[in-house]
Design an enzyme around this catalytic site. Structure first.
Site, short mmCIF file in Angstrom:
data_model
loop_
_atom_site.label_atom_id
_atom_site.label_comp_id
_atom_site.label_asym_id
_atom_site.label_seq_id
_atom_site.Cartn_x
_atom_site.Cartn_y
_atom_site.Cartn_z
CB CYS A 187 34.67 83.67 55.44
SG CYS A 187 35.48 83.90 53.85
CD GLU A 221 32.38 82.52 58.27
OE1 GLU A 221 31.37 83.06 57.80
OE2 GLU A 221 32.90 81.49 57.81
#
Length: 362
Positions: A320, A354
């Protein structure tokens, strides 16, 4: 751009720019173009949290603009939120404003929903929740047809349940997940589904066993079990581990063990630095790990975990935070090369990106 309102005409260009930035950032490690997984342009967020703005005897949903945390603005629409969130928001607000017990000292409201149309509404207060509040909240719960959860300092009032159930269709299988309030779940359901599909494609035809660190409630773990002989997964959150155990049973998985350990603790365990009682029924030497899956928090992998992960033939790294993934890649690229590269647009209309990479030993 305001999070509650978006211009969908800009989405394709914004995604193209994200992909270009990501490709450039990773150019020292791969010439691959990232595989792109776009989000639905609207109604993609399954979770939402709103401050409740109290003024003139009325309460409204509110948010803050970045950098202006003393100037909330009232939310009249929330197009990025799931359709179920948008359906529930006015109904909850009407009921709260019609009841002084529900409105008074209400500080925040949270919505947790799923692609399979389940929902949980959490009302958070700066007051003790008593029996009178509970009676009003139960009436609202009955009216909405979805559970209400009350929270205050050192108090959690569960009227029915504190979780939602998700059903994700992946290929020809449907996977069931218990998602507990307050624990981590993927906020963008369709991107979550894309991430699982990609991970399964990457692991197609694998041999040996899988190790997963930071497994949460088994989001990736359970669908990947069919690609490996045995799977061992670790997670530090007790709530997530308990949910994962229930998800294992719900999905009829028989080749998976989940242990409550941090990545640092597992590194110590596999290196035989010290024993852990939580591993007393697990024989680490019986595993033939061919692949490790990591999906760490924004800080990425610590140095010891990164060194441990580098011993595996295949590393599936979902991140992330590409910045910390790149920091880890500086070490991992000494022993591994990038074979697959993906961009998952979890949060459209923001700079957040991400990424997923498959690293194979050189």
């Amino acid at each position: 751009m305001a999070l509650h309102r978006v211009n969908t005409d800009d989405y394709s260009e914004q995604l193209r720019q994200k992909a270009e930035r990501l490709r450039a950032a990773y150019s020292d490690y791969t010439d691959l173009e990232p595989e792109l997984f776009p989000s639905p342009p609207i109604h993609y967020r399954l979770r939402a949290e709103f401050k409740m703005w109290q003024e003139g005897g009325r309460v409204d949903y509110a948010m803050y603009r970045q950098g202006e945390y003393k100037k909330p603005f009232v939310i009249k629409e929330f197009t990025v939120g799931a359709e179920l969130i948008n359906d529930l928001m006015p109904k909850v607000l009407e009921a709260v404003n019609a009841s002084e017990l529900l409105r008074k000292r209400l500080f925040s409201t949270e919505f947790l929903t799923t692609l399979s149309n389940d929902a949980l509404i959490t009302l958070i207060y700066h007051k003790k929740l008593d029996e009178a509040w509970e009676a009003e909240a139960r009436a609202l719960q009955d009216k909405l047809g979805f559970p209400i959860l009350g929270r205050s300092r050192k108090q959690k009032v569960v009227l029915e349940r504190d979780y939602v159930t998700e059903q994700l269709q992946i290929g020809d299988r449907t996977y069931s997940y218990k998602q507990v309030e307050g624990s981590f779940t993927q906020p963008n359901g369709e991107i979550c589904r894309s991430m699982i599909r990609w991970a399964k494609d990457v692991c197609e035809g694998s041999e040996g066993d899988l190790l997963e660190l930071y497994c949460g409630n088994g989001n990736f773990t359970i669908p990947l079990c069919e690609h490996f002989d045995k799977v061992l997964a670790t997670e530090i959150s007790k709530v997530s581990v308990n949910a994962a155990q229930e998800n294992i049973r719900a999905n009829g998985v028989s080749n998976l063990n989940i242990v409550r350990l941090s990545s640092e603790e597992f590194t110590q365990a596999i290196d035989k630095v010290r024993p852990f009682r939580r591993l007393k029924d697990i024989d680490l030497d019986s595993y033939d790990f061919s692949t490790v899956l990591v999906d760490p928090p924004r800080a990425g992998l610590d140095a010891d975990t990164c060194a441990m992960v580098a011993r595996f033939p295949r590393i599936l790294y979902i991140s992330c935070n590409p910045e910390t993934q790149l920091e880890n890649l500086e070490e991992l690229s000494k022993t591994h090369r990038v074979e697959r590269f993906a961009l998952f647009d979890q949060f459209p209309y923001t700079d957040h990106t991400e990424s997923g990479i498959l690293l194979v030993r050189k």
